[in-house]
Design a protein around this motif. Structure first.
Motif, short mmCIF file in Angstrom:
data_model
loop_
_atom_site.label_atom_id
_atom_site.label_comp_id
_atom_site.label_asym_id
_atom_site.label_seq_id
_atom_site.Cartn_x
_atom_site.Cartn_y
_atom_site.Cartn_z
N VAL A 5 31.45 -53.27 -103.79
CA VAL A 5 30.78 -54.19 -102.89
C VAL A 5 29.85 -55.05 -103.74
N ILE A 6 30.05 -56.36 -103.70
CA ILE A 6 29.28 -57.25 -104.57
C ILE A 6 28.53 -58.30 -103.76
N ASP A 7 27.43 -58.78 -104.32
CA ASP A 7 26.67 -59.88 -103.74
C ASP A 7 26.89 -61.13 -104.59
N ILE A 8 27.16 -62.26 -103.93
CA ILE A 8 27.37 -63.53 -104.63
C ILE A 8 26.27 -64.50 -104.20
N ALA A 9 25.48 -64.95 -105.16
CA ALA A 9 24.42 -65.93 -104.90
C ALA A 9 24.59 -67.08 -105.89
N PHE A 10 23.76 -68.11 -105.74
CA PHE A 10 23.83 -69.27 -106.63
C PHE A 10 22.47 -69.51 -107.26
N ASP A 11 22.51 -70.05 -108.47
CA ASP A 11 21.29 -70.46 -109.16
C ASP A 11 20.61 -71.52 -108.29
N LYS A 12 19.35 -71.24 -107.89
CA LYS A 12 18.63 -72.16 -107.01
C LYS A 12 18.01 -73.27 -107.85
N ALA A 13 18.87 -74.11 -108.39
CA ALA A 13 18.45 -75.22 -109.25
C ALA A 13 19.29 -76.43 -108.91
N ALA A 14 18.67 -77.61 -108.93
CA ALA A 14 19.37 -78.84 -108.57
C ALA A 14 20.47 -79.18 -109.56
N SER A 15 20.33 -78.73 -110.80
CA SER A 15 21.42 -78.83 -111.78
C SER A 15 21.31 -77.63 -112.70
N SER A 16 22.24 -76.71 -112.57
CA SER A 16 22.13 -75.41 -113.22
C SER A 16 22.35 -75.51 -114.73
N ALA A 17 21.47 -74.84 -115.48
CA ALA A 17 21.55 -74.85 -116.94
C ALA A 17 22.68 -73.95 -117.42
N SER A 18 23.11 -74.14 -118.68
CA SER A 18 24.17 -73.31 -119.26
C SER A 18 23.63 -71.90 -119.50
N TRP A 19 24.55 -70.95 -119.67
CA TRP A 19 24.14 -69.55 -119.86
C TRP A 19 23.42 -69.35 -121.19
N GLY A 20 23.71 -70.20 -122.18
CA GLY A 20 23.01 -70.11 -123.46
C GLY A 20 21.53 -70.44 -123.34
N VAL A 21 21.18 -71.24 -122.34
CA VAL A 21 19.77 -71.61 -122.10
C VAL A 21 19.06 -70.54 -121.29
N GLN A 22 19.75 -69.98 -120.30
CA GLN A 22 19.12 -69.01 -119.38
C GLN A 22 20.20 -68.07 -118.85
N LYS A 23 20.04 -66.77 -119.10
CA LYS A 23 21.06 -65.82 -118.68
C LYS A 23 20.97 -65.54 -117.17
N PRO A 24 22.03 -64.91 -116.59
CA PRO A 24 22.07 -64.75 -115.14
C PRO A 24 20.86 -64.04 -114.54
N SER A 25 20.36 -62.97 -115.18
CA SER A 25 19.26 -62.20 -114.59
C SER A 25 17.95 -62.96 -114.57
N SER A 26 17.86 -64.07 -115.28
CA SER A 26 16.63 -64.87 -115.32
C SER A 26 16.61 -65.98 -114.29
N ARG A 27 17.67 -66.12 -113.51
CA ARG A 27 17.77 -67.24 -112.57
C ARG A 27 17.07 -66.91 -111.24
N LEU A 28 16.43 -67.93 -110.64
CA LEU A 28 15.99 -67.85 -109.25
C LEU A 28 17.20 -68.13 -108.38
N GLY A 64 16.39 -83.33 -106.03
CA GLY A 64 16.98 -83.52 -107.36
C GLY A 64 18.48 -83.32 -107.39
N TRP A 65 19.05 -82.73 -106.33
CA TRP A 65 20.52 -82.61 -106.33
C TRP A 65 21.15 -83.98 -106.34
N ILE A 71 26.55 -76.38 -110.82
CA ILE A 71 26.24 -75.25 -109.95
C ILE A 71 26.70 -73.97 -110.64
N SER A 72 25.89 -72.90 -110.53
CA SER A 72 26.25 -71.60 -111.11
C SER A 72 26.16 -70.51 -110.06
N ALA A 73 27.15 -69.62 -110.06
CA ALA A 73 27.12 -68.42 -109.21
C ALA A 73 26.74 -67.22 -110.05
N VAL A 74 26.04 -66.28 -109.44
CA VAL A 74 25.67 -65.02 -110.08
C VAL A 74 26.17 -63.89 -109.18
#
Length: 501
Positions: A5-28, A64-65, A71-74
Motif C-alpha cells: 500500500v503506497i502513498d503518492i504525493a507531489f512536490d508542492k513547488a511551482a516548478s520542481s527541482a531536479s533530484w540532484g538539487v533536493q532529494k525526495p525526503s526533503s520536499r514539501l 508561479g505555476w 512536476i515531481s511525484a514522491v
C-alpha cells in the motif's frame, strides 16, 4: 511481492527541482492518494495509479505555476502497512519510465467582480480573552493575538453581497496598523461556518463558533503605523461557507483570528472600527455563473400517487396527498414532474417542493424526501414508489401547524437533485420523481397537501441552478526526458540513486 500500500504525493513547488538539487525526503508535499496494490504484476504490462487530479491541482494552483514547468511525484509506503513491492521500469531500464497522463479542462473566463466590504458598527469587531472568556467590542485597536495575555479576534461584516452560485477567487482583509507590535507571531484565520453569521455577544463569542479550515499568516514583517497590511488569500474559506447551503446575497460573514499552535508570543496591532471609524476592510473578487430559476409543474392527475405500505396498493386518483399516513395507515407519496428543463452540466444550488395545504392534518410528522435515481423517471403506472432505487434523502420535521390554502416549502433538496442530474443519460427535459416516506422510528401524524386532482396544480418543484460556459478539454501524455528524472532514496541512510534500471 506481497500486497503493498503506497502513498503518492507531489512536490508542492511551482516548478520542481531536479533530484540532484533536493532529494525526495526533503520536499514539501501535497496531500496524497493511497494505492492498495492487490493485483499481481506481469512484466511488460502497464498498470495505472489512482486518479491524482486533486494532488496535481494543488501544484498548478500555486503562485508561479506556468505552462511547461516541472512536476515531481514522491512515492512512499503508507503508514502502518506491511512490506511488499511492485517493480516498474525506470527511464534507465526501458528509455521511458513512468508516464504521466493528464486530462484538464480550461474554462472560458467567467464574469469577475470585486467587492470592498466595510464594518457598519463598532460592535462588528471584538477581542476575547482566551483564559477568562472576557469579551470586548469597544477597544480602539485589535491586538493579534496578544494583549498582555492571549486573545482571539473576531471581525464580522454584516452584509456581504456575493451572489448565490458565485465562486470566490480572492479574499483578503486589509488591516491598518495602529501600533507597531512585537515579536514575529503566526496567526490562523478561519471563517465561521455559517450562512449568516450572528453578532458578537457573551453567548456567541468567537471561541464558540464552528469554523471552516484555516489559513496561516506568519507575521515576520514589522508593521509601521498608518500602513495597510493584507492577509493571505481566504478564498478557500469563503467558498466553504458559500457551498455549505443556505447562502443568500447580503448575509453576514465573520472571520476569527487566533494564535497558531507553536507560535511565538507577540502581536500586530491594527485599527478597530472604534479606533479609526473604519477598521479591517474585506476585499473580495468572485466569478459569477449563469444562474437560472425554474418553476416546474406536474401535467396530469397520474403524476402524483399514494402507495399503502401494508399491501402496496397505489392510488393516483386522490384529491389530496397525506404525508406520510392516511387514517393511521403508513403510505409512500410519489410525485413526478414529467419535464424538467435543467441542462446537462448544471449544478443545482437550491431545490424545494411547494405544497399547498388541503387540510390541517395531525401530530408532528417527520418525513424523508428522496428522488428516483433514474436519468428519466418512469410513470407510477410502470413502477410504484416502493420499487424505485432512491437517492440520499433530506429529512423534514414538520412541527408547524398547516392552514388550508397556505403554501409550505420543503427543506433544500439541491444535493438530492444533483445526484439525479449527474447520472449518465440525464438530458434537458427528462422526468424527475420524488418519493416521500415517514422517517424511520418516528411517530404517526400527517400533513395533507393538494394533489393535482385536488387543485389542478399539486406540489410544485422550484429549482435554482448554475451553469458555467462549457470547458475546453485537453489530454496530455508526459514522458521523462533524462535518466536522472527518476530516483530511489533509502529511508534510513538517505542514499540517493538515479541510475537504477
Amino acid at each position: 511481492s506481497g500486497q503493498p500500500v503506497i502513498d503518492i504525493a507531489f512536490d508542492k513547488a511551482a516548478s520542481s527541482a531536479s533530484w540532484g538539487v533536493q532529494k525526495p525526503s526533503s520536499r514539501l508535499l501535497t496531500s496524497s492518494a493511497t494505492w492498495s496494490i492487490t493485483q499481481d504484476w506481469t512484466p511488460g504490462t502497464v498498470y495505472s495509479s489512482p486518479n491524482l487530479a486533486w494532488e496535481i491541482n494543488e501544484v498548478i494552483s500555486l503562485n508561479g505555476w506556468s505552462y511547461g514547468n516541472a512536476i515531481s511525484a514522491v512515492i512512499i509506503r503508507s503508514l502502518g502497512t506491511q512490506s511488499g513491492n511492485r517493480i516498474a521500469e525506470s527511464f534507465n531500464g526501458d528509455g521511458l519510465g513512468p508516464v504521466l497522463r493528464v486530462t484538464y479542462s480550461l474554462l472560458p473566463p467567467p464574469v469577475s467582480s470585486t467587492l470592498e466590504v466595510h464594518l457598519t458598527s463598532n460592535a462588528d469587531d471584538c477581542e476575547e480573552r482566551v483564559h477568562s472568556g472576557e469579551l470586548r467590542t469597544d477597544s480602539s485597536d485589535l491586538e493579534m493575538t496578544q494583549e498582555n495575555q492571549q486573545q482571539i479576534v473576531g471581525i464580522r461584516w454584516s452584509s456581504v453581497d456575493i451572489p448565490m452560485g458565485a465562486v470566490v477567487t480572492e479574499a483578503v482583509i486589509d488591516f491598518t496598523c495602529d501600533e507597531k507590535g512585537s515579536g514575529q507571531p503566526s496567526v490562523d484565520l478561519a471563517l465561521e461556518l455559517s450562512q449568516n453569521s450572528a453578532s458578537w455577544s457573551l453567548s456567541s463569542k468567537p471561541s464558540q463558533r464552528s469554523l471552516t479550515s484555516s489559513t496561516r499568516w506568519s507575521l515576520t514583517e514589522s508593521w509601521s503605523v498608518g500602513n495597510v497590511y493584507s492577509s493571505p488569500n481566504l478564498a478557500t474559506q469563503f467558498n466553504e461557507v458559500l457551498s455549505s447551503g443556505g447562502w443568500i446575497t447580503g448575509n453576514a460573514v465573520s472571520v476569527i483570528i487566533s494564535k497558531a499552535v507553536g507560535s511565538d508570543d507577540g502581536a500586530r496591532i491594527a485599527n478597530s472600527r472604534d479606533g479609526d471609524g473604519v477598521g479591517p476592510v474585506l476585499k473580495i473578487t468572485f466569478a459569477t455563473q449563469v444562474v437560472t430559476d425554474l418553476v416546474i409543474k406536474m401535467s396530469s392527475g397520474s403524476d402524483d400517487c399514494e402507495e399503502l405500505v401494508s399491501n402496496g396498493e397505489v392510488d393516483s386518483s386522490s384529491s389530496d396527498l397525506e404525508l406520510p399516513d392516511e387514517n393511521g395507515k403508513e403510505q409512500l407519496v410519489g410525485i413526478r414532474w414529467p419535464s424538467v428543463a435543467i441542462p446537462t452540466g448544471a449544478v443545482v444550488t437550491e431545490a424545494v417542493i411547494d405544497f399547498t395545504c388541503d387540510e390541517k392534518g395531525s401530530g408532528q410528522p417527520v418525513i424523508d424526501i428522496a428522488f428516483d435515481k433514474a436519468a428519466s423517471s418512469a410513470s407510477w403506472g410502470v413502477q410504484k414508489p416502493s420499487s424505485r432505487l432512491l437517492t440520499s434523502s433530506a429529512t423534514w420535521s414538520i412541527t408547524q401547524d398547516w392552514t388550508p390554502g397556505t403554501v409550505y416549502s420543503s427543506p433544500n433538496l439541491a444535493w438530492e437533485i444533483n445526484e439525479v442530474i449527474s447520472l449518465n443519460g440525464w438530458s434537458y427535459g427528462n422526468a424527475i420523481s420524488a418519493v416521500i416516506i415517514r422517517s424511520l422510528g418516528t411517530q404517526s401524524g400527517n400533513r395533507i397537501a393538494e394533489s393535482f386532482n385536488g387543485d389542478g396544480l399539486g406540489p410544485v418543484l422550484r429549482v435554482t441552478y448554475s451553469l458555467l460556459p462549457p470547458p475546453v478539454s485537453s489530454t496530455l501524455e508526459v514522458h521523462l526526458t533524462s535518466n536522472a528524472d527518476d530516483c530511489e532514496e533509502r529511508v534510513h541512510s538517505g542514499e540517493l540513486r538515479t541510475d537504477s534500471s
